[in-house]
Design a protein around this motif. Structure first.
Motif, PDB file in Angstrom:
ATOM      1  N   ASN A 114       0.826  -1.270   0.163  1.00 12.70           N
ATOM      2  CA  ASN A 114       0.021  -0.104   0.032  1.00 12.70           C
ATOM      3  C   ASN A 114       0.742   1.302   0.014  1.00 12.70           C
ATOM      4  N   SER A 173      -5.717   4.092  -5.448  1.00  8.47           N
ATOM      5  CA  SER A 173      -6.107   2.951  -4.274  1.00  8.47           C
ATOM      6  C   SER A 173      -5.045   2.863  -3.452  1.00  8.47           C
ATOM      7  N   CYS A 174      -3.818   3.550  -3.515  1.00  3.16           N
ATOM      8  CA  CYS A 174      -3.170   3.502  -2.366  1.00  3.16           C
ATOM      9  C   CYS A 174      -2.768   4.580  -1.746  1.00  3.16           C
ATOM     10  N   SER A 234     -10.114   4.576   9.670  1.00  2.00           N
ATOM     11  CA  SER A 234     -10.280   4.227   8.437  1.00  2.00           C
ATOM     12  C   SER A 234      -8.904   4.231   7.439  1.00  2.00           C
ATOM     13  N   LYS A 256      -7.342   1.125   8.741  1.00  2.00           N
ATOM     14  CA  LYS A 256      -7.692  -0.239   8.080  1.00  2.00           C
ATOM     15  C   LYS A 256      -7.360  -0.520   6.525  1.00  2.00           C
ATOM     16  N   GLN A 257      -7.641   0.934   5.752  1.00  2.00           N
ATOM     17  CA  GLN A 257      -7.051   0.517   4.288  1.00  2.00           C
ATOM     18  C   GLN A 257      -5.680   0.154   3.952  1.00  2.00           C
ATOM     19  N   ARG A 269      -5.287  -3.492   4.483  1.00  2.00           N
ATOM     20  CA  ARG A 269      -6.026  -4.053   3.520  1.00  2.00           C
ATOM     21  C   ARG A 269      -5.453  -4.517   2.286  1.00  2.00           C
ATOM     22  N   GLN A 273      -5.252  -5.060  -1.684  1.00  2.00           N
ATOM     23  CA  GLN A 273      -5.945  -4.303  -3.135  1.00  2.00           C
ATOM     24  C   GLN A 273      -7.051  -4.834  -3.738  1.00  2.00           C
TER      25      GLN A 273
END
Ligand SMILES: Nc1nc2c(ncn2[C@@H]2O[C@H](COP(=O)(O)OP(=O)(O)OP(=O)(O)O)[C@@H](O)[C@H]2O)c(=O)[nH]1
Ligand SMILES: [Mg+2]
Length: 401
Positions: free
Chosen positions: A154, A356-357, A392, A395-396, A399, A401
């Motif tokens: 990430n 998304s990163c 949040s 968490k991301q 997580r 991808q």
């Protein structure tokens, strides 16, 4: 006989350590490389361990006086020795040998037998210990590796991922489960992300909000989003100032938002004019100052922005640096360094919808130590904005991808 273990970075260093302590007659019985176990694998290099021995009874028999550096005394003085105390095992056997000529071969044989026995015993003991904690540490290590890789996937800087892992190290049990490790990393991430700093109207008003940052990151749009919330939800008295006079379109963009929201707009060209705006808007709660997005490498522009910010007393202003989450990490580092010279800022990240990163949010927070504030995730005014939520983000970051 004295048998000891010595650890060093290389075999030569370990042998030197042994000779220093046990004397030049010390013989090396065993050499092995020890890889750090468990969590230490991530951070420490393997070391070389030698088992060395010296027969102090030969000295005794030939009646050499023991000097201060004799093996037994030196042992007590040299720090950093890992293993000790399997000594004097051959003493009785050697003492019993009367014939001086026969002594070397008899002693040699007995020593060889003893050495072999000891090396065998030592390696059996170590093998047993190893297999015992291998099961536990390897399981935990696999979990840690997984989490570490997830953070790096990430785009969390390896430096910071390592820092987190080493910080949780002390808090983890030897047989920590995946859940334990995840919870520890999650908490660490939240702590490091810190409490978000958002705009509050509880101090002296009007509060001047300077919005700075590189070209096209979304400064003007973000002002419109935040201003709209204050105007509509908090019924605050809001005003706009723009120092972005380099492009007609830039002024027109903010004027459009000002018209929609029904708030006044002043275009300023100098430090004096912003001081004037401070007087003119003295009845207002909040004044947003839009600045021109020019290359952060442009020194003249940076000086202009700095002059404007300093024209308003420190306790009446806050500065927000707007960064796009899509900008390369290396560029973000340079940008944050340049703006640090201008003012202490809080961080706004835009365009989260385009990537998304989000590792860079974390990296830049760690690098600058500046508080995170808002995140934007689309072009819609006023909806696509929220205060940054550390939970949040954490968490991301954990997580896939
Ligand atoms: N996808 C996406 N686009 C955004 C976001 N925020 C702003 N934009 C778009 O980015 C473009 C530039 O936005 P501006 O607000 O003009 O950026 P600026 O930093 O003021 O630009 P300059 O004044 O030219 O330096 C516009 O097309 C915005 O709609 C966001 O969160 N997500
Ligand atoms: Mg703009």
């Amino acid at each position: 006989m004295i048998i000891k273990k010595f650890q060093a970075n290389t075999e030569t260093e370990a042998i030197m350590l042994a000779r220093e302590e046990l004397g030049r007659d010390a013989i090396v019985m065993n050499i092995k490389t020890i890889s750090p176990k468990g969590i230490y694998k991530l951070f420490r290099k393997p070391v070389v361990e030698i088992t060395a021995a010296v027969d102090d009874n030969i000295n005794y028999k030939t009646e050499k006086p023991k000097s201060v550096n004799s093996p037994v005394q030196a042992k007590k003085q040299v720090p950093g020795i890992i293993y000790d105390e399997t000594e004097d095992i051959a003493q009785d056997t050697v003492k019993g040998t009367e014939d001086a000529d026969a002594a070397p071969s008899v002693i040699e044989k007995k020593l060889n037998d003893l050495q072999n026995l000891l090396v065998k015993q030592l390696s059996e003991k170590e093998a047993a210990e190893k297999s015992e904690d291998k099961e536990v540490s390897n399981k935990s290590l696999a979990c840690i590796r997984l989490i570490y890789n997830q953070l790096v996937d990430n785009e969390v800087d390896e430096k910071y991922a390592n820092q987190i892992i080493s910080e949780i190290e002390g808090t983890l049990k030897k047989d920590a489960s995946m859940d334990n490790i995840l919870a520890a990393v999650y908490q660490k991430l939240i702590l490091k992300l810190g409490q978000p700093k958002t705009i509050e109207l509880n101090g002296k008003t009007p509060k001047f909000i300077f919005v700075i940052g590189p070209t096209g990151v979304g400064k003007t749009t973000t002002i419109a989003k935040i201003a709209s919330k204050f105007k509509v939800e908090e019924k605050a008295r809001v005003a706009f100032v723009t120092a972005d006079t380099y492009r007609i379109a830039a002024v027109e963009q903010l004027r459009t938002y000002a018209n929609i929201l029904g708030v006044p707009l002043k275009v300023i060209y100098s430090e004096e004019e912003i001081k004037q705006a401070r007087d003119d808007f003295s009845d207002y709660d909040i004044v947003f100052v839009d600045t021109a997005g020019r290359s952060h490498r442009n020194k003249e522009h940076r000086d202009d922005v700095e002059l404007l910010i300093n024209a308003i007393p420190r306790e009446e202003r806050e500065t927000y640096l707007v960064l796009s989450a899509t900008t390369k990490y290396r560029d973000l580092i340079k940008i944050t360094e340049v703006y640090k010279e201008i003012a202490d800022y809080n961080l706004i990240f835009t365009k989260l919808d385009e990537t998304s990163c989000i590792g860079n949010l974390f990296n830049i927070r760690m690098l600058t130590d500046a508080p995170l504030s808002y995140a934007t995730f689309g072009q819609n005014v006023p909806d696509d904005i929220a205060r940054i939520d550390a939970q949040s983000i954490a968490k991301q970051l954990l997580r896939g991808q």
